[in-house]
Scaffold this motif. Structure first.
Motif, mmCIF file in Angstrom:
data_model
loop_
_atom_site.group_PDB
_atom_site.id
_atom_site.type_symbol
_atom_site.label_atom_id
_atom_site.label_comp_id
_atom_site.label_asym_id
_atom_site.label_seq_id
_atom_site.Cartn_x
_atom_site.Cartn_y
_atom_site.Cartn_z
ATOM 1 N N MET A 337 0.837 -1.195 0.000
ATOM 2 C CA MET A 337 0.000 0.000 0.000
ATOM 3 C C MET A 337 0.871 1.245 0.000
ATOM 4 N N HIS A 338 0.358 2.305 -0.601
ATOM 5 C CA HIS A 338 1.072 3.582 -0.651
ATOM 6 C C HIS A 338 0.511 4.537 0.399
ATOM 7 N N LYS A 339 1.342 4.800 1.405
ATOM 8 C CA LYS A 339 0.988 5.724 2.476
ATOM 9 C C LYS A 339 -0.435 5.460 3.017
ATOM 10 N N PRO A 340 -0.669 4.253 3.510
ATOM 11 C CA PRO A 340 -2.018 3.957 4.017
ATOM 12 C C PRO A 340 -2.345 4.806 5.243
ATOM 13 N N ARG A 341 -3.582 5.211 5.318
ATOM 14 C CA ARG A 341 -4.033 5.936 6.499
ATOM 15 C C ARG A 341 -4.213 4.969 7.657
ATOM 16 N N LEU A 342 -4.293 5.516 8.848
ATOM 17 C CA LEU A 342 -4.418 4.696 10.041
ATOM 18 C C LEU A 342 -5.632 3.764 9.912
ATOM 19 N N GLY A 343 -5.405 2.484 10.064
ATOM 20 C CA GLY A 343 -6.478 1.498 9.991
ATOM 21 C C GLY A 343 -6.743 0.936 8.611
ATOM 22 N N GLU A 344 -6.169 1.551 7.566
ATOM 23 C CA GLU A 344 -6.445 1.065 6.214
ATOM 24 C C GLU A 344 -5.794 -0.287 5.944
ATOM 25 N N ILE A 414 -5.278 -14.937 10.060
ATOM 26 C CA ILE A 414 -4.312 -14.021 10.688
ATOM 27 C C ILE A 414 -3.909 -12.946 9.693
ATOM 28 N N ALA A 415 -3.763 -11.730 10.179
ATOM 29 C CA ALA A 415 -3.201 -10.637 9.375
ATOM 30 C C ALA A 415 -2.147 -9.921 10.189
ATOM 31 N N MET A 416 -1.060 -9.526 9.524
ATOM 32 C CA MET A 416 0.017 -8.752 10.149
ATOM 33 C C MET A 416 0.209 -7.472 9.351
ATOM 34 N N ILE A 417 0.057 -6.343 10.007
ATOM 35 C CA ILE A 417 0.135 -5.045 9.348
ATOM 36 C C ILE A 417 1.511 -4.440 9.622
ATOM 37 N N ALA A 418 2.370 -4.483 8.625
ATOM 38 C CA ALA A 418 3.759 -4.019 8.787
ATOM 39 C C ALA A 418 3.980 -2.765 7.963
ATOM 40 N N THR A 419 3.215 -1.718 8.286
ATOM 41 C CA THR A 419 3.313 -0.453 7.554
ATOM 42 C C THR A 419 3.694 0.681 8.487
ATOM 43 N N THR A 420 4.164 1.755 7.872
ATOM 44 C CA THR A 420 4.473 2.958 8.649
ATOM 45 C C THR A 420 3.178 3.658 9.053
ATOM 46 N N ARG A 421 3.290 4.583 9.978
ATOM 47 C CA ARG A 421 2.137 5.344 10.441
ATOM 48 C C ARG A 421 2.406 6.827 10.261
ATOM 49 N N PRO A 422 1.366 7.639 10.276
ATOM 50 C CA PRO A 422 1.596 9.087 10.199
ATOM 51 C C PRO A 422 2.586 9.534 11.271
ATOM 52 N N GLY A 423 3.601 10.267 10.839
ATOM 53 C CA GLY A 423 4.629 10.725 11.768
ATOM 54 C C GLY A 423 5.870 9.861 11.767
ATOM 55 N N ASP A 424 5.750 8.614 11.248
ATOM 56 C CA ASP A 424 6.922 7.742 11.230
ATOM 57 C C ASP A 424 8.005 8.252 10.286
ATOM 58 N N GLY A 425 7.621 9.081 9.322
ATOM 59 C CA GLY A 425 8.601 9.537 8.341
ATOM 60 C C GLY A 425 9.386 10.762 8.767
ATOM 61 N N GLU A 426 9.215 11.206 9.997
ATOM 62 C CA GLU A 426 9.968 12.370 10.448
ATOM 63 C C GLU A 426 11.466 12.054 10.484
ATOM 64 N N PRO A 427 12.326 13.095 10.352
ATOM 65 C CA PRO A 427 13.770 12.852 10.384
ATOM 66 C C PRO A 427 14.189 12.059 11.616
#
Length: 451
Positions: A337-344, A414-427
């Motif tokens: 997924m591309h920049k999924p929103r929280l919960g997507e 089972i599902a495993m969500i291994a994505t970034t979250r808003p704010g994870d991309g900060e320096p």
């Protein structure tokens, strides 16, 4: 039109050194299957001496081989499948075809006419495994194209092993309600697009041959059968014409399934083949069943394409879907997924499980991860998966009868969500990769051969 035959692809593989010819005599009973299993990821294999026609196996044992057969770059394989679903092209009819060069009718003896392999020790008879079955809805005449295992019962008699929810079985049930048998044609030795198109998850009444045309970029060429009111690929190697009898139930006994174990599904549908047409120098194509690369990939690539289309309609952030070989081409999926929103990510996983009943383990990653690279997927789990928040475990979900672990037709999903979250991309956050400046990386990448 381009050459829509299997042999055009064989010629291409031969030039690339990816076709191996076995010139020694070989027995279709167990020996063909043993060789294909031991060379599962190797070249396509043509057994030239089987007692009747040559046998071809291991044709499509990798995603790269599928891409080559469909004349597309490997990284564009998924896009081609999606294009075929969204831009179908209807087939065209031909007045003559190579598959009608030899016509055999009357008393048919399938075992004498075709080198159909017996695959595994506990299976009781030979199985046709690469036969694309064409049938029509007896109520509205709409075409259905699929693959099901066909066991030889002696003479022209066959047994079709079909799941109850399989569209072919639904058509047979319709014929039964009308007091009829169901005419079928079985095309053997097909272009890769015909094989892959037959496995797409479509609605009942949708014509898979339209999507085959979408893969080819031109209409699939069809020809009328000799004895049944059906149309088949004109450039196939062999066609069997006959019918299924929904009133005739034949006990199957142990049979191999995609997970590599034996199962016993009970009775299959009886039927009879009354006509064989073929090329004068026909090649019999076989797909090694069980947990084999070609078997898993053929289903997995098709399922991935239709699932991706369904998910993208609901969640535009979905980029790709991979049904993994390790998951038998049926049970495990990786979604990017591309920049999924929280919960997507969780929503995508739940929708996927609902769309494809077989799926029971789903991993969701960002689209900076190559989902075809297990190392990168595992990295995403190590770097971005928070077990206490990102693990979904759903007990007691309705399962498919094919699942090797179902209990009373239920499994745990089972599902495993291994994505970034808003704010994870900060320096200096844990999702910012360490790398040289982009301008330097781009220049070095372009000139990497000079280093």
């Amino acid at each position: 039109m381009t050459d829509q035959s299997m042999r055009a692809f064989l010629s291409q593989l031969d030039k690339l050194g990816a076709l191996h010819r076995v010139k020694r005599p070989i027995d279709p009973k167990f020996e063909v299957g043993a060789v294909l299993a031991l060379r599962d990821r190797g070249p396509a294999i043509l057994f030239e001496q089987t007692g009747s026609l040559p046998v071809l196996g291991n044709l499509l044992v990798s995603r790269e081989r599928f891409a080559l057969g469909l004349n597309v770059a490997p990284e564009k394989l998924d896009d081609l499948c999606l294009q075929a679903l969204s831009h179908p092209i209807k087939p065209v009819m031909s007045g003559s075809a190579p598959v009608h060069e030899v016509v055999q009718s009357g008393d048919i003896d399938l075992r004498a006419s075709l080198p159909v392999p017996t695959w595994f020790e506990r299976e009781t008879a030979p199985y046709i495994t690469a036969g694309v079955i064409i049938a029509k809805d007896p109520e509205n005449g709409r075409r259905n194209v699929s693959i099901a295992r066909l066991r030889l019962e002696g003479g022209g008699r066959i047994m079709a092993g079909i799941a109850k929810n399989h569209h072919l079985n639904l058509l047979a049930e319709k014929a039964k309600a009308l007091g009829r048998r169901l005419p079928i044609a079985v095309a053997i030795g097909n272009h890769p697009a015909v094989l892959l198109g037959s496995q797409l998850y479509l609605g009942l009444g949708d014509d898979e041959f339209d999507n085959v045309g979408g893969m080819l970029g031109e209409p699939l060429r069809l020809v009328k059968c000799k004895t049944v009111d059906l149309e088949v690929p004109a450039d196939a190697e062999i066609v069997l014409e006959g019918e299924l009898d929904p009133e005739e139930q034949i006990e199957e006994g142990p049979v191999s399934e995609f997970h590599g174990f034996y199962v016993s599904y009970g009775a299959g549908l009886g039927g009879r083949i009354s006509c064989i047409t073929r090329r004068h120098d026909a090649i019999y194509q076989a797909i090694l069943p069980g947990y084999a690369s070609e078997h898993c990939l053929l289903g997995g690539i098709a399922i991935g394409a239709t699932l991706r289309q369904a998910l993208q309609r609901m969640i535009p952030a979905v980029r790709r879907v991979l049904i993994t070989e390790g998951g038998m081409g049926r049970l495990h999926a990786i979604i990017s997924m591309h920049k999924p929103r929280l919960g997507e990510g969780k929503r995508a996983a739940m929708l996927a499980m609902g769309q494809v009943n077989l799926l029971k383990l789903i991993t969701v990653v960002d689209d900076d991860v190559d989902i075809e690279n297990p190392r990168e997927v595992e990295w995403a789990l190590a770097a971005r998966f928070r077990g206490h928040e990102d693990l979904m475990v759903i007990d007691g979900v309705k399962a498919d009868r094919c699942d090797p672990l179902h209990e009373n037709l239920t499994v745990t999903k089972i599902a495993m969500i291994a994505t970034t979250r808003p704010g994870d991309g900060e320096p200096l956050s844990r999702s910012e990769f360490v790398r040289a400046p982009k301008s330097i990386l781009d220049r070095v990448t372009a000139d990497i051969g000079q280093y």
